[in-house]
Motif scaffolding. Sequence first.
Motif, short mmCIF file in Angstrom:
data_model
loop_
_atom_site.label_atom_id
_atom_site.label_comp_id
_atom_site.label_asym_id
_atom_site.label_seq_id
_atom_site.Cartn_x
_atom_site.Cartn_y
_atom_site.Cartn_z
N LEU A 1 0.83 -1.20 0.00
CA LEU A 1 0.00 0.00 0.00
C LEU A 1 0.87 1.26 0.00
O LEU A 1 0.58 2.22 -0.71
CB LEU A 1 -0.93 0.01 1.21
N ARG A 2 1.92 1.25 0.80
CA ARG A 2 2.80 2.43 0.85
C ARG A 2 3.43 2.69 -0.51
O ARG A 2 3.40 3.82 -1.02
CB ARG A 2 3.88 2.24 1.92
N VAL A 3 4.00 1.65 -1.11
CA VAL A 3 4.67 1.82 -2.40
C VAL A 3 3.67 2.28 -3.46
O VAL A 3 3.96 3.15 -4.28
CB VAL A 3 5.39 0.53 -2.83
N GLN A 4 2.48 1.72 -3.43
CA GLN A 4 1.43 2.12 -4.38
C GLN A 4 1.14 3.62 -4.27
O GLN A 4 1.05 4.33 -5.28
CB GLN A 4 0.15 1.34 -4.08
N HIS A 5 1.02 4.11 -3.05
CA HIS A 5 0.71 5.53 -2.84
C HIS A 5 1.91 6.42 -3.15
O HIS A 5 1.74 7.53 -3.69
CB HIS A 5 0.21 5.76 -1.41
N TYR A 6 3.12 5.97 -2.82
CA TYR A 6 4.31 6.75 -3.21
C TYR A 6 4.34 6.92 -4.73
O TYR A 6 4.60 8.02 -5.25
CB TYR A 6 5.61 6.04 -2.82
N VAL A 7 4.10 5.81 -5.44
CA VAL A 7 4.14 5.84 -6.90
C VAL A 7 3.10 6.80 -7.45
O VAL A 7 3.38 7.56 -8.38
CB VAL A 7 3.94 4.41 -7.46
N ARG A 8 1.92 6.79 -6.87
CA ARG A 8 0.86 7.67 -7.37
C ARG A 8 1.23 9.15 -7.21
O ARG A 8 1.11 9.93 -8.15
CB ARG A 8 -0.46 7.38 -6.65
N VAL A 9 1.68 9.55 -6.02
CA VAL A 9 1.98 10.97 -5.81
C VAL A 9 3.19 11.39 -6.63
O VAL A 9 3.26 12.53 -7.14
CB VAL A 9 2.18 11.31 -4.31
N LEU A 10 4.15 10.48 -6.79
CA LEU A 10 5.34 10.80 -7.58
C LEU A 10 5.00 10.93 -9.06
O LEU A 10 5.45 11.87 -9.74
CB LEU A 10 6.40 9.72 -7.36
N ALA A 11 4.20 10.00 -9.57
CA ALA A 11 3.79 10.07 -10.98
C ALA A 11 2.94 11.31 -11.25
O ALA A 11 3.10 11.96 -12.29
CB ALA A 11 3.01 8.81 -11.35
N ASN A 12 2.06 11.64 -10.32
CA ASN A 12 1.25 12.85 -10.49
C ASN A 12 2.11 14.11 -10.50
O ASN A 12 1.84 15.05 -11.24
CB ASN A 12 0.20 12.95 -9.39
N LYS A 13 3.14 14.13 -9.68
CA LYS A 13 4.05 15.27 -9.65
C LYS A 13 4.83 15.37 -10.95
O LYS A 13 5.06 16.47 -11.48
CB LYS A 13 5.02 15.14 -8.47
N LEU A 14 5.24 14.23 -11.51
CA LEU A 14 6.01 14.22 -12.75
C LEU A 14 5.15 14.51 -13.98
O LEU A 14 5.68 14.91 -15.02
CB LEU A 14 6.68 12.86 -12.93
N GLY A 15 3.84 14.27 -13.86
CA GLY A 15 2.94 14.36 -15.00
C GLY A 15 3.11 15.59 -15.88
O GLY A 15 3.18 15.47 -17.11
N PRO A 16 3.17 16.79 -15.29
CA PRO A 16 3.30 18.00 -16.12
C PRO A 16 4.69 18.23 -16.71
O PRO A 16 4.86 19.10 -17.57
CB PRO A 16 2.96 19.13 -15.13
N HIS A 17 5.68 17.48 -16.26
CA HIS A 17 7.05 17.67 -16.74
C HIS A 17 7.11 17.40 -18.24
O HIS A 17 6.57 16.39 -18.72
CB HIS A 17 7.99 16.72 -16.00
N PRO A 18 7.78 18.27 -19.02
CA PRO A 18 7.83 18.10 -20.48
C PRO A 18 8.33 16.72 -20.93
O PRO A 18 7.89 16.20 -21.95
CB PRO A 18 8.79 19.20 -20.93
N SER A 19 9.23 16.13 -20.14
CA SER A 19 9.79 14.83 -20.53
C SER A 19 8.84 13.68 -20.29
O SER A 19 9.05 12.58 -20.81
CB SER A 19 11.10 14.58 -19.77
N TYR A 20 7.80 13.91 -19.48
CA TYR A 20 6.92 12.81 -19.08
C TYR A 20 5.45 13.04 -19.42
O TYR A 20 4.64 12.11 -19.31
CB TYR A 20 7.04 12.57 -17.57
N ALA A 21 5.10 14.25 -19.82
CA ALA A 21 3.69 14.60 -20.01
C ALA A 21 2.96 13.69 -20.99
O ALA A 21 1.80 13.31 -20.78
CB ALA A 21 3.57 16.06 -20.46
N ALA A 22 3.64 13.31 -22.07
CA ALA A 22 2.98 12.48 -23.09
C ALA A 22 2.67 11.08 -22.56
O ALA A 22 1.69 10.46 -22.97
CB ALA A 22 3.86 12.39 -24.34
N LEU A 23 3.49 10.59 -21.65
CA LEU A 23 3.31 9.23 -21.13
C LEU A 23 2.43 9.19 -19.89
O LEU A 23 1.52 8.36 -19.78
CB LEU A 23 4.66 8.61 -20.80
N LEU A 24 2.70 10.10 -18.95
CA LEU A 24 2.05 10.01 -17.65
C LEU A 24 0.67 10.67 -17.66
O LEU A 24 0.40 11.65 -16.95
CB LEU A 24 2.94 10.64 -16.57
N THR A 25 -0.22 10.10 -18.44
CA THR A 25 -1.61 10.53 -18.47
C THR A 25 -2.33 9.94 -17.25
O THR A 25 -1.83 9.00 -16.62
CB THR A 25 -2.30 10.03 -19.74
N PRO A 26 -3.49 10.44 -16.91
CA PRO A 26 -4.24 9.85 -15.78
C PRO A 26 -4.48 8.36 -15.95
O PRO A 26 -4.37 7.59 -14.98
CB PRO A 26 -5.55 10.66 -15.79
#
Length: 248
Positions: free
Chosen positions: A42-67
């Motif tokens: 559960l912890r790793v799942q939630h870490y991954v979610r908040v980290l991916a959401n933070k990276l989402g707007p980054h130009p290098s990741y925006a195309a991949l990290l969709t909702p």
Amino acid sequence: MDSEFSQSSLDVAESLHANRVIVFALATLAELRESDTESHILRVQHYVRVLANKLGPHPSYAALLTPDYIESLCRSVPMYDMGSVGIPDRILLKPGRLTPEEVAIMRTHTTLGYESIVRAEKTLGRASPLLTIAKEITRSHQEKWDGSGYPQGLSEGQIPVSARIVALADVYDALISNKVYKDGVPHDKAVQIIFSERGTHFDPDIVDAFIEIHEEFAAIAQRYADTDADMQQKIEYMANAIAEVAVL
């Protein structure tokens, strides 16, 4: 017609939920073999979610990290360490330093997990696009940005983004979690260690995102902390495993 459609939708939703429950249950059994608990997943799942959401707007990741991608990634997280079920207890639970031969066996957990999914796909007739991320993270979560990881020695952009994110989340939780044979480090120390491996172990952009939201990691760790009962379960499992090895 409407009632039939509603029942069909309910059946599909229940089937999806049942599949997730089964995956989580099997993942919990895999973690138990490492004297860990479902709280770790559960912890790793939630870490991954908040980290991916933070990276989402980054130009290098925006195309991949969709909702949708992030949701698929989080659903796949419970499977990332499933290959550990194929590692003998004498190695998996050894409290001391592993020998080079034991390290080599331990490292096979990445390919064991990946290959089990691939074999299942072949047995059932076709590969599933929905399992692409699961295969990425099982095989590549131990790769390092500088190419010194395993099993393939991938570096930088060769490592799937999913695995880069899970790698940081996994290491953070390993650092802060209490084990039967050692205590975890404080959150601030874990942050320092991860930052010190920016550009070596971890993708620099992912470390930068982590630094900005590290307090969210601390909050997740506290919210899903192992209980006294969890620690007792770890102690009992390890004691039983050691006793079995001694008999053999």
